[in-house]
Scaffold this motif. Structure first.
Motif, short mmCIF file in Angstrom:
data_model
loop_
_atom_site.label_atom_id
_atom_site.label_comp_id
_atom_site.label_asym_id
_atom_site.label_seq_id
_atom_site.Cartn_x
_atom_site.Cartn_y
_atom_site.Cartn_z
N LYS A 221 0.79 -1.16 0.01
CA LYS A 221 0.08 -0.07 -0.01
C LYS A 221 1.04 1.25 -0.09
N ALA A 222 0.30 2.41 -0.50
CA ALA A 222 1.09 3.58 -0.54
C ALA A 222 1.42 3.97 0.89
N SER A 223 0.57 3.90 1.90
CA SER A 223 0.88 4.34 3.15
C SER A 223 1.91 3.78 3.68
N LEU A 224 1.97 2.43 3.44
CA LEU A 224 3.20 1.50 4.07
C LEU A 224 4.57 1.87 3.27
N GLU A 225 4.55 2.12 1.96
CA GLU A 225 5.34 2.45 1.30
C GLU A 225 6.21 3.67 1.99
N ARG A 226 5.56 4.60 2.43
CA ARG A 226 5.82 6.09 2.73
C ARG A 226 6.38 5.84 4.45
N ILE A 227 5.79 5.06 4.91
CA ILE A 227 6.45 4.75 6.19
C ILE A 227 7.99 4.03 6.48
N ILE A 228 8.12 2.97 5.55
CA ILE A 228 9.33 2.53 5.13
C ILE A 228 10.50 3.47 4.52
N LEU A 229 10.09 4.14 3.63
CA LEU A 229 11.01 5.14 2.91
C LEU A 229 11.29 6.12 4.29
N PHE A 230 10.49 6.46 4.99
CA PHE A 230 10.58 7.57 6.11
C PHE A 230 11.75 7.07 7.12
N ILE A 231 12.48 5.90 7.06
CA ILE A 231 13.41 5.51 7.73
C ILE A 231 14.72 5.98 7.14
N TYR A 232 14.93 6.79 6.25
CA TYR A 232 15.94 6.97 5.46
C TYR A 232 16.87 8.02 6.52
N PRO A 233 16.69 8.84 7.31
CA PRO A 233 17.60 9.56 8.16
C PRO A 233 18.38 8.56 9.11
N THR A 234 17.79 7.39 9.51
CA THR A 234 18.32 6.57 10.35
C THR A 234 19.63 5.76 9.54
N ILE A 235 19.19 5.43 8.33
CA ILE A 235 20.12 4.87 7.59
C ILE A 235 21.39 5.74 7.12
N VAL A 236 21.10 7.31 6.88
CA VAL A 236 22.15 8.12 6.88
C VAL A 236 23.05 8.14 8.06
N LEU A 237 22.41 8.00 9.23
CA LEU A 237 23.24 7.82 10.75
C LEU A 237 24.29 6.83 10.56
N LEU A 238 23.83 5.67 10.00
CA LEU A 238 24.48 4.41 9.87
C LEU A 238 25.55 4.44 8.81
N PHE A 239 25.18 4.99 7.72
CA PHE A 239 26.04 5.15 6.93
C PHE A 239 27.33 6.10 7.28
N ASN A 240 26.90 7.27 7.64
CA ASN A 240 28.08 8.18 8.33
C ASN A 240 28.88 7.57 9.33
N LYS A 241 28.25 6.84 10.17
CA LYS A 241 29.21 5.93 11.18
C LYS A 241 30.18 4.83 10.44
N LEU A 242 29.52 4.23 9.33
CA LEU A 242 30.23 3.24 8.50
C LEU A 242 31.43 3.74 7.78
N PHE A 243 31.06 4.69 6.88
CA PHE A 243 32.20 5.27 6.05
C PHE A 243 32.93 6.46 6.61
N PHE A 244 32.40 7.24 7.32
CA PHE A 244 32.88 8.53 7.77
C PHE A 244 33.24 8.50 9.24
N LYS A 245 33.12 7.49 9.78
CA LYS A 245 33.61 7.21 11.40
C LYS A 245 32.93 8.36 12.32
N GLN A 246 31.55 8.82 11.75
CA GLN A 246 31.03 9.87 12.75
C GLN A 246 30.39 9.13 13.79
N PRO A 247 30.41 9.39 14.89
CA PRO A 247 29.81 8.70 16.15
C PRO A 247 28.27 9.07 16.11
#
Length: 299
Positions: A100-126
């Motif tokens: 559903k469209a509503s579920l799609e938006r909820i899953i996409l909305f986690i991208y800020p947390t993924i940004v944090l994880l990528f910054n930690k993994l690739f740029f060693k940002q705590p």
């Protein structure tokens, strides 16, 4: 007083931009009612968007011209246009064929947390304690919302959710990696270039893999494709850019919390989608996690 007015103006533009972006999922689901496949729907979006971004690229051709761009810079733009706009859009459109469209938006909305994880993994940002808590809260909300939907819609929800998660991951990688390129090209020029690359990738993808006659659809499909391109792609991309400029990215992240809510409302009105109370609880948990991340950023 002027600063206050600018902030209010930025918030209103941000809300409008997010609502328009959120309408994309609803309009894509409407397109699918006419037996249109994902790559054809994506092609229509890019075909109608392409002329606008050509004009934008030409109009802002002198943006940040005082900075000399290298061949490597342009190769990175190609990479991020391919990953952040082409792959992210393709995965999202495929995912929407299953969920559903509503579920799609909820899953996409986690991208800020993924940004944090990528910054930690690739740029060693705590990642501080508040951010860790926000990540946990966000994914708890996803599990609750997603699990409830699986019990209603069946196992295909797993496949759709997987593709939308890939979309969130590729979009997050674009945000993480392109930050150092934007100052070199300027926001408008960089966005236009990246979108044009994405359009070309979609054209090539369609030409190689699809046997669909793009001129065989009903007029409603073309009308929806145009609306997706103009009102859910081009216009909100600039509204969001202006909003971030006026209120900063941290405040905008808080404003973006209206995204899942607006999608649910639009999906209920135009798609007759239903949301259970358990899913509403999961949505509130996800939004709470994103707000916690936003408040943990430096203003």
């Amino acid at each position: 007083m002027r600063l206050k007015n600018n902030f209010t103006y930025g918030v209103l533009l941000g809300i409008l931009g997010i609502v328009l972006f959120s309408s994309k999922a609803v309009m894509v689901k409407l397109v699918y009612r006419y037996d249109v496949d994902a790559i054809s729907a994506l092609l229509l979006r890019m075909l109608f968007s392409f002329p606008f971004y050509i004009l934008i690229a030409y109009y802002y051709r002198n943006e940040n011209k005082e900075i000399t761009n290298t061949r490597k810079d342009y190769l990175w733009i190609f990479f991020f246009g391919f990953v952040g706009y082409y792959l992210a859009s393709f995965f999202d459109f495929v995912g929407l064929t299953y969920i559903k469209a509503s579920l799609e938006r909820i899953i996409l909305f986690i991208y800020p947390t993924i940004v944090l994880l990528f910054n930690k993994l690739f740029f060693k940002q705590p990642i501080n304690k508040k951010q860790r808590l926000a990540i946990f809260i966000t994914y708890l909300g996803i599990v609750i919302t997603f699990g409830s939907e699986v019990s209603i819609s069946g196992s295909n929800t797993y496949l759709g959710g997987f593709f939308v998660l890939l979309s969130a991951i590729t979009y997050a990688s674009y945000l993480v990696g392109s930050g150092w390129l934007i100052p070199k090209f300027g926001v408008m020029r960089f966005t236009a270039f990246a979108m044009l690359i994405s359009c070309i990738c979609v054209f090539i993808h369609f030409g190689i893999t699809s046997n669909v006659n793009i001129f065989s659809f009903s007029w409603q499909v073309y009308a929806l494709g145009f609306l997706i391109a103009v009102f859910a792609t081009v216009i909100p991309s600039f509204l969001v850019s202006i909003s971030i400029k006026l209120i900063n990215s941290s405040n905008f992240a808080i404003v973006a919390g209206v995204g899942p809510i607006s999608t649910i409302i639009l999906a209920t009105i135009f798609l007759n989608e239903t949301v259970t109370m358990l899913q509403v609880g999961g949505i509130i948990i996800v939004i709470s996690g994103i707000l916690l991340i936003s408040k943990s950023k430096k203003k």
